[in-house]
Write a protein that holds these residues in place. Structure first.
Motif, mmCIF file in Angstrom:
data_model
loop_
_atom_site.group_PDB
_atom_site.id
_atom_site.type_symbol
_atom_site.label_atom_id
_atom_site.label_comp_id
_atom_site.label_asym_id
_atom_site.label_seq_id
_atom_site.Cartn_x
_atom_site.Cartn_y
_atom_site.Cartn_z
ATOM 1 N N LEU A 213 0.876 -1.171 0.000
ATOM 2 C CA LEU A 213 0.000 0.000 0.000
ATOM 3 C C LEU A 213 0.911 1.217 0.000
ATOM 4 N N ILE A 214 0.726 2.145 -0.950
ATOM 5 C CA ILE A 214 1.652 3.268 -1.045
ATOM 6 C C ILE A 214 0.942 4.601 -0.859
ATOM 7 N N ASN A 215 1.713 5.579 -0.383
ATOM 8 C CA ASN A 215 1.240 6.961 -0.303
ATOM 9 C C ASN A 215 1.653 7.642 -1.599
ATOM 10 N N ILE A 216 0.683 8.031 -2.413
ATOM 11 C CA ILE A 216 0.992 8.556 -3.743
ATOM 12 C C ILE A 216 1.794 9.856 -3.691
ATOM 13 N N ASN A 217 1.785 10.539 -2.553
ATOM 14 C CA ASN A 217 2.533 11.793 -2.423
ATOM 15 C C ASN A 217 4.043 11.578 -2.394
ATOM 16 N N PHE A 218 4.468 10.325 -2.193
ATOM 17 C CA PHE A 218 5.895 10.047 -2.083
ATOM 18 C C PHE A 218 6.442 9.264 -3.273
ATOM 19 N N ILE A 219 5.671 9.209 -4.360
ATOM 20 C CA ILE A 219 6.157 8.540 -5.564
ATOM 21 C C ILE A 219 7.175 9.439 -6.276
ATOM 22 N N ASN A 220 8.311 8.849 -6.639
ATOM 23 C CA ASN A 220 9.331 9.594 -7.366
ATOM 24 C C ASN A 220 9.237 9.336 -8.873
ATOM 25 N N SER A 221 9.024 8.063 -9.244
ATOM 26 C CA SER A 221 8.933 7.730 -10.662
ATOM 27 C C SER A 221 8.248 6.382 -10.844
ATOM 28 N N PHE A 222 7.870 6.122 -12.105
ATOM 29 C CA PHE A 222 7.237 4.843 -12.443
ATOM 30 C C PHE A 222 7.926 4.275 -13.671
ATOM 31 N N ARG A 223 8.417 3.048 -13.574
ATOM 32 C CA ARG A 223 9.061 2.368 -14.685
ATOM 33 C C ARG A 223 8.047 1.425 -15.314
ATOM 34 N N SER A 224 7.484 1.844 -16.448
ATOM 35 C CA SER A 224 6.410 1.073 -17.070
ATOM 36 C C SER A 224 6.900 -0.235 -17.675
ATOM 37 N N ASP A 225 8.205 -0.308 -18.011
ATOM 38 C CA ASP A 225 8.724 -1.548 -18.597
ATOM 39 C C ASP A 225 8.756 -2.678 -17.575
ATOM 40 N N GLU A 226 8.964 -2.322 -16.293
ATOM 41 C CA GLU A 226 9.028 -3.334 -15.229
ATOM 42 C C GLU A 226 7.849 -3.250 -14.272
ATOM 43 N N PHE A 227 6.996 -2.252 -14.496
ATOM 44 C CA PHE A 227 5.876 -2.000 -13.580
ATOM 45 C C PHE A 227 6.385 -1.862 -12.143
ATOM 46 N N ILE A 228 7.304 -0.917 -11.967
ATOM 47 C CA ILE A 228 7.924 -0.652 -10.676
ATOM 48 C C ILE A 228 7.744 0.823 -10.332
ATOM 49 N N LEU A 229 7.275 1.094 -9.126
ATOM 50 C CA LEU A 229 7.226 2.454 -8.603
ATOM 51 C C LEU A 229 8.460 2.682 -7.743
ATOM 52 N N GLU A 230 9.101 3.820 -7.936
ATOM 53 C CA GLU A 230 10.211 4.168 -7.057
ATOM 54 C C GLU A 230 9.761 5.307 -6.161
ATOM 55 N N MET A 231 9.892 5.130 -4.849
ATOM 56 C CA MET A 231 9.497 6.143 -3.900
ATOM 57 C C MET A 231 10.649 7.119 -3.674
ATOM 58 N N ILE A 232 10.376 8.240 -3.047
ATOM 59 C CA ILE A 232 11.415 9.257 -2.854
ATOM 60 C C ILE A 232 12.563 8.756 -1.984
ATOM 61 N N THR A 233 12.310 7.681 -1.241
ATOM 62 C CA THR A 233 13.355 7.101 -0.384
ATOM 63 C C THR A 233 14.256 6.138 -1.156
ATOM 64 N N GLY A 234 13.882 5.862 -2.412
ATOM 65 C CA GLY A 234 14.642 4.901 -3.206
ATOM 66 C C GLY A 234 14.047 3.511 -3.173
ATOM 67 N N ASP A 235 13.065 3.292 -2.307
ATOM 68 C CA ASP A 235 12.409 1.986 -2.246
ATOM 69 C C ASP A 235 11.678 1.719 -3.549
ATOM 70 N N LYS A 236 11.794 0.494 -4.048
ATOM 71 C CA LYS A 236 11.138 0.099 -5.282
ATOM 72 C C LYS A 236 9.945 -0.795 -4.960
ATOM 73 N N ILE A 237 8.762 -0.384 -5.411
ATOM 74 C CA ILE A 237 7.523 -1.072 -5.085
ATOM 75 C C ILE A 237 6.939 -1.710 -6.347
ATOM 76 N N PRO A 238 6.724 -3.033 -6.338
ATOM 77 C CA PRO A 238 6.131 -3.670 -7.514
ATOM 78 C C PRO A 238 4.657 -3.304 -7.652
ATOM 79 N N VAL A 239 4.228 -3.153 -8.897
ATOM 80 C CA VAL A 239 2.823 -2.874 -9.194
ATOM 81 C C VAL A 239 2.244 -4.097 -9.890
ATOM 82 N N SER A 240 1.094 -4.545 -9.421
ATOM 83 C CA SER A 240 0.470 -5.717 -10.028
ATOM 84 C C SER A 240 -0.156 -5.340 -11.364
ATOM 85 N N ASP A 241 0.332 -5.953 -12.453
ATOM 86 C CA ASP A 241 -0.233 -5.645 -13.768
ATOM 87 C C ASP A 241 -1.633 -6.229 -13.919
#
Length: 250
Positions: free
Chosen positions: A208-236
């Motif tokens: 579960l993520i707080n959208i205010n802390f999203i840094n970027s989204f990698r659509s090729d891997e469906f990965i969200l990167e948070m401002i802390t550098g944590d990488k969060i998988p997104v279920s396709d």
């Protein structure tokens, strides 16, 4: 010194049964200091006798048993709920009470409940669980600044707007904030229900993520990167790229 007990139930036969169990099984450890047939009488009795345990029926005609706690600024007694109605939120009861017993009461369950009291008494944490329960129920909207999570040693008060993401960890949840990580005894499902405002988005069965802390989204891997550098998988299976962008942009 014997532990003091008050029995609260509008049915006399139910009070009598509990009294017999206490006297028969724990006569040397328990003293029944009063029996009450309503919440109103129970409040007076509790303030007078200062009991260790209150056996509390839920469904009563004048006032629901849950209403008892609003009369106390601080709850200094343990509660064992008794109910014939399984449809009540048992999980909520378990999170806030010493125990609960389903009527007709099974003797083994009764003995287990009393055993839990004696065990808890040895390593009791100074935690007002009833205020915690009432606070979380009354403030389901996470526009509220503080969220209270039960933990292994007591409870943690967390600023909701500092939560970056939550991760499922078996039957528990790890809450990641800007400054630290909390291990809570709430299930991931319960955490998602508690943090259900528009700021939070469940992007994976375990995240579960707080959208205010999203840094970027990698659509090729469906990965969200948070401002802390944590990488969060997104279920396709849950989102298409467009649906995710739309959800984050709301």
């Amino acid at each position: 010194m014997k532990i003091k007990i008050i029995i609260v139930d509008d049915e006399s036969h139910a009070r009598s049964f509990l009294k017999k169990l206490c006297n028969h099984l724990y006569n040397d450890k328990i003293e029944i200091v009063d029996e009450c047939d309503s919440v109103k009488k129970a409040v007076i009795s509790i303030k007078k006798h200062n009991p260790d345990i209150v056996f509390l029926d839920i469904q009563m005609p004048e006032e629901n048993g849950f209403g008892l706690f609003k009369y106390f600024e601080t709850v200094e007694f343990d509660t064992i709920f008794t109910t014939a109605h399984k449809e009540y939120a048992i999980d909520a009861i378990k999170n806030s009470a010493l125990d609960y017993l389903i009527k007709p009461i099974d003797i083994k369950d009764f003995k287990l409940a009393i055993s839990r009291f004696f065990k808890a008494k040895l390593d009791r944490v100074n935690l007002d669980r009833y205020k915690l329960l009432a606070e979380n129920i009354a403030n389901q909207n996470t526009g509220k600044e503080r969220i209270v999570f039960a933990s292994k040693t007591g409870f943690e008060v967390v600023q909701a707007n500092t939560i970056i993401f939550c991760k499922s960890d078996g039957a528990y949840t790890i809450v990641h904030t800007l400054d630290k990580k909390y291990f809570t005894s709430k299930s991931f499902k319960e955490t998602c229900e508690l943090l259900h405002s528009s700021n939070f988005l469940r992007v994976h069965r375990s995240f579960l993520i707080n959208i205010n802390f999203i840094n970027s989204f990698r659509s090729d891997e469906f990965i969200l990167e948070m401002i802390t550098g944590d990488k969060i998988p997104v279920s396709d299976k849950s989102f298409t790229k467009k649906e995710l962008i739309d959800a984050i942009s709301k």
